[in-house]
Design a protein around this motif. Sequence first.
Motif, PDB file in Angstrom:
ATOM      1  N   ILE A 179      -0.254  -1.233   6.158  1.00 25.35           N
ATOM      2  CA  ILE A 179      -1.328  -0.678   5.321  1.00 25.35           C
ATOM      3  C   ILE A 179      -0.667  -0.320   3.791  1.00 25.35           C
ATOM      4  O   ILE A 179      -1.065  -0.643   2.863  1.00 25.35           O
ATOM      5  N   LEU A 180       0.638   0.102   3.808  1.00 22.98           N
ATOM      6  CA  LEU A 180       1.543   0.268   2.702  1.00 22.98           C
ATOM      7  C   LEU A 180       1.700  -0.825   1.770  1.00 22.98           C
ATOM      8  O   LEU A 180       1.604  -1.073   0.533  1.00 22.98           O
ATOM      9  N   TYR A 181       2.107  -2.055   2.406  1.00 24.86           N
ATOM     10  CA  TYR A 181       2.102  -3.232   1.834  1.00 24.86           C
ATOM     11  C   TYR A 181       0.825  -3.653   1.230  1.00 24.86           C
ATOM     12  O   TYR A 181       0.768  -4.455  -0.126  1.00 24.86           O
ATOM     13  N   ARG A 182      -0.190  -3.532   1.742  1.00 26.97           N
ATOM     14  CA  ARG A 182      -1.683  -4.000   1.489  1.00 26.97           C
ATOM     15  C   ARG A 182      -2.019  -3.160   0.228  1.00 26.97           C
ATOM     16  O   ARG A 182      -2.515  -3.482  -0.699  1.00 26.97           O
ATOM     17  N   LEU A 183      -1.677  -1.812   0.215  1.00 28.25           N
ATOM     18  CA  LEU A 183      -2.225  -0.850  -0.692  1.00 28.25           C
ATOM     19  C   LEU A 183      -1.437  -1.353  -2.147  1.00 28.25           C
ATOM     20  O   LEU A 183      -1.933  -1.035  -3.237  1.00 28.25           O
TER      21      LEU A 183
ATOM     22  N   HIS B 261       0.803  -4.244  -2.602  1.00 30.96           N
ATOM     23  CA  HIS B 261       0.945  -5.937  -2.757  1.00 30.96           C
ATOM     24  C   HIS B 261       2.654  -6.102  -3.336  1.00 30.96           C
ATOM     25  O   HIS B 261       2.697  -7.054  -3.714  1.00 30.96           O
ATOM     26  N   SER B 262       3.479  -5.232  -2.496  1.00 25.74           N
ATOM     27  CA  SER B 262       4.826  -5.534  -2.471  1.00 25.74           C
ATOM     28  C   SER B 262       5.485  -5.171  -1.367  1.00 25.74           C
ATOM     29  O   SER B 262       5.531  -3.797  -1.030  1.00 25.74           O
ATOM     30  N   LEU B 263       6.510  -5.903  -0.741  1.00 24.47           N
ATOM     31  CA  LEU B 263       7.253  -5.765   0.146  1.00 24.47           C
ATOM     32  C   LEU B 263       8.332  -4.379  -0.299  1.00 24.47           C
ATOM     33  O   LEU B 263       8.885  -3.928   0.680  1.00 24.47           O
ATOM     34  N   MET B 264       8.503  -4.218  -1.595  1.00 22.23           N
ATOM     35  CA  MET B 264       9.562  -3.466  -1.905  1.00 22.23           C
ATOM     36  C   MET B 264       9.421  -1.965  -1.478  1.00 22.23           C
ATOM     37  O   MET B 264      10.090  -1.062  -1.076  1.00 22.23           O
ATOM     38  N   VAL B 265       8.023  -1.456  -1.468  1.00 20.91           N
ATOM     39  CA  VAL B 265       7.578  -0.089  -1.082  1.00 20.91           C
ATOM     40  C   VAL B 265       7.665  -0.136   0.421  1.00 20.91           C
ATOM     41  O   VAL B 265       8.232   0.967   0.794  1.00 20.91           O
ATOM     42  N   PRO B 266       7.335  -0.706   1.473  1.00 21.69           N
ATOM     43  CA  PRO B 266       7.494  -0.580   2.782  1.00 21.69           C
ATOM     44  C   PRO B 266       9.091  -0.385   3.169  1.00 21.69           C
ATOM     45  O   PRO B 266       9.343   0.035   3.994  1.00 21.69           O
ATOM     46  N   ILE B 267       9.660  -1.379   2.492  1.00 19.81           N
ATOM     47  CA  ILE B 267      11.024  -1.478   2.583  1.00 19.81           C
ATOM     48  C   ILE B 267      11.997  -0.171   2.236  1.00 19.81           C
ATOM     49  O   ILE B 267      12.591   0.481   2.882  1.00 19.81           O
TER      50      ILE B 267
ATOM     51  N   LEU C 124       6.308  -0.003  -8.428  1.00 12.40           N
ATOM     52  CA  LEU C 124       7.308   1.027  -8.473  1.00 12.40           C
ATOM     53  C   LEU C 124       7.255   1.770  -9.988  1.00 12.40           C
ATOM     54  O   LEU C 124       7.892   2.684 -10.152  1.00 12.40           O
ATOM     55  N   LYS C 125       6.395   1.124 -10.760  1.00 14.58           N
ATOM     56  CA  LYS C 125       6.346   1.567 -12.209  1.00 14.58           C
ATOM     57  C   LYS C 125       4.945   2.518 -11.924  1.00 14.58           C
ATOM     58  O   LYS C 125       4.614   3.117 -13.184  1.00 14.58           O
ATOM     59  N   ARG C 126       4.251   2.588 -10.942  1.00 14.18           N
ATOM     60  CA  ARG C 126       2.877   3.425 -10.833  1.00 14.18           C
ATOM     61  C   ARG C 126       3.209   4.617 -10.148  1.00 14.18           C
ATOM     62  O   ARG C 126       3.823   4.535  -8.823  1.00 14.18           O
ATOM     63  N   GLY C 127       2.590   5.761 -10.576  1.00 20.46           N
ATOM     64  CA  GLY C 127       2.892   6.911 -10.032  1.00 20.46           C
ATOM     65  C   GLY C 127       2.066   7.296  -8.413  1.00 20.46           C
ATOM     66  O   GLY C 127       2.807   7.794  -7.579  1.00 20.46           O
ATOM     67  N   LYS C 128       1.070   6.377  -8.535  1.00 24.62           N
ATOM     68  CA  LYS C 128       0.376   6.298  -7.103  1.00 24.62           C
ATOM     69  C   LYS C 128       1.274   5.896  -5.923  1.00 24.62           C
ATOM     70  O   LYS C 128       1.004   6.046  -4.760  1.00 24.62           O
ATOM     71  N   THR C 129       2.056   4.920  -6.242  1.00 23.13           N
ATOM     72  CA  THR C 129       2.959   4.349  -5.319  1.00 23.13           C
ATOM     73  C   THR C 129       3.588   5.178  -4.555  1.00 23.13           C
ATOM     74  O   THR C 129       3.888   5.337  -3.232  1.00 23.13           O
ATOM     75  N   TYR C 130       4.137   6.215  -5.501  1.00 25.53           N
ATOM     76  CA  TYR C 130       5.164   7.480  -4.611  1.00 25.53           C
ATOM     77  C   TYR C 130       4.345   8.406  -3.991  1.00 25.53           C
ATOM     78  O   TYR C 130       4.680   9.071  -3.001  1.00 25.53           O
ATOM     79  N   LEU C 131       2.825   8.427  -4.394  1.00 23.51           N
ATOM     80  CA  LEU C 131       2.061   9.437  -3.468  1.00 23.51           C
ATOM     81  C   LEU C 131       1.797   8.531  -2.095  1.00 23.51           C
ATOM     82  O   LEU C 131       1.888   9.361  -1.246  1.00 23.51           O
ATOM     83  N   TYR C 132       1.616   7.312  -2.458  1.00 22.51           N
ATOM     84  CA  TYR C 132       1.426   6.702  -1.034  1.00 22.51           C
ATOM     85  C   TYR C 132       2.717   6.656  -0.157  1.00 22.51           C
ATOM     86  O   TYR C 132       2.410   6.813   0.996  1.00 22.51           O
ATOM     87  N   LEU C 133       3.801   6.697  -0.656  1.00 18.65           N
ATOM     88  CA  LEU C 133       5.123   6.755   0.081  1.00 18.65           C
ATOM     89  C   LEU C 133       5.212   8.233   0.790  1.00 18.65           C
ATOM     90  O   LEU C 133       5.500   8.295   1.925  1.00 18.65           O
TER      91      LEU C 133
END
Length: 247
Positions: free
Chosen positions: A214-218, A220-226, A99-108
């Motif tokens: 795939i989002l979880y795989r990219l 490595h945290s369930l917080m993102v798909p949640i 959640l501290k990485r910009g690319k995570t929000y791009l993935y979202l």
Amino acid sequence: MEETIHNEEQRNTLKSHARLGWGGVIGFFLSYLGFVLVLGFIFGVIAVILDRGIEGYYTNLLMESHYTLIIDALGIVIAFILFKKVRSFLKSSFSLKPLKRGKTYLYLVLAFVINYVVQFLILNVLKWEKGGSQIDTFGLEGLSDHWFNLLLFYLAFTIITPIKEELMFRGIIHQFLDVKYHFVIGLIGSSLLFGILHPGHILSATIMGMIFVILYRLTHSLMVPIILHIIWNLYAISGMLAMLEII
């Protein structure tokens, strides 16, 4: 490089500190279902007593989809409390680092757009599934527009359900099959189960499940798909209530 190391550490943690076998997984889910039945029975008895022995307001209220989802969530909470191995198995899956990485929000954003396009094609272009069918599935036609009822409805469908489903399908089922067998088996197995348990939208829900995996795989945290699941359910539920002119 950092993500590869983190992924390996996560898998090693799962293998060495939480040796969860088929017996543990099956036992957890059977217990969860048992707790839901027991809680449903207890609340059902209370509703009948409040209705003075005949079907009435409280009995019908208990049968509404969002109340059953809340009871369902209570059942899985009890199961998690009792099954330490399952808790340990999920322990390394809630990193906040992504959640501290910009690319995570791009993935979202990409995941939301891809899911939207897939849903649009299946429901509106190819018409393989019927849009709005979940209005009947969840019995939303008679939903009260009282603010407290709507608050509980949103809480059940946009917060409780996404968290519960990500814990079950991505956290336990996918991760267990991934660690025990292979990522692809976890991807297909968990996504198919996710789809089957969404009647009326089996295909679109299966693909959605794959996107979450795939989002979880990219990340490595369930917080993102949640987070994505919460956003998607908020969008979908609001759309259904708008169709019914409740909001």
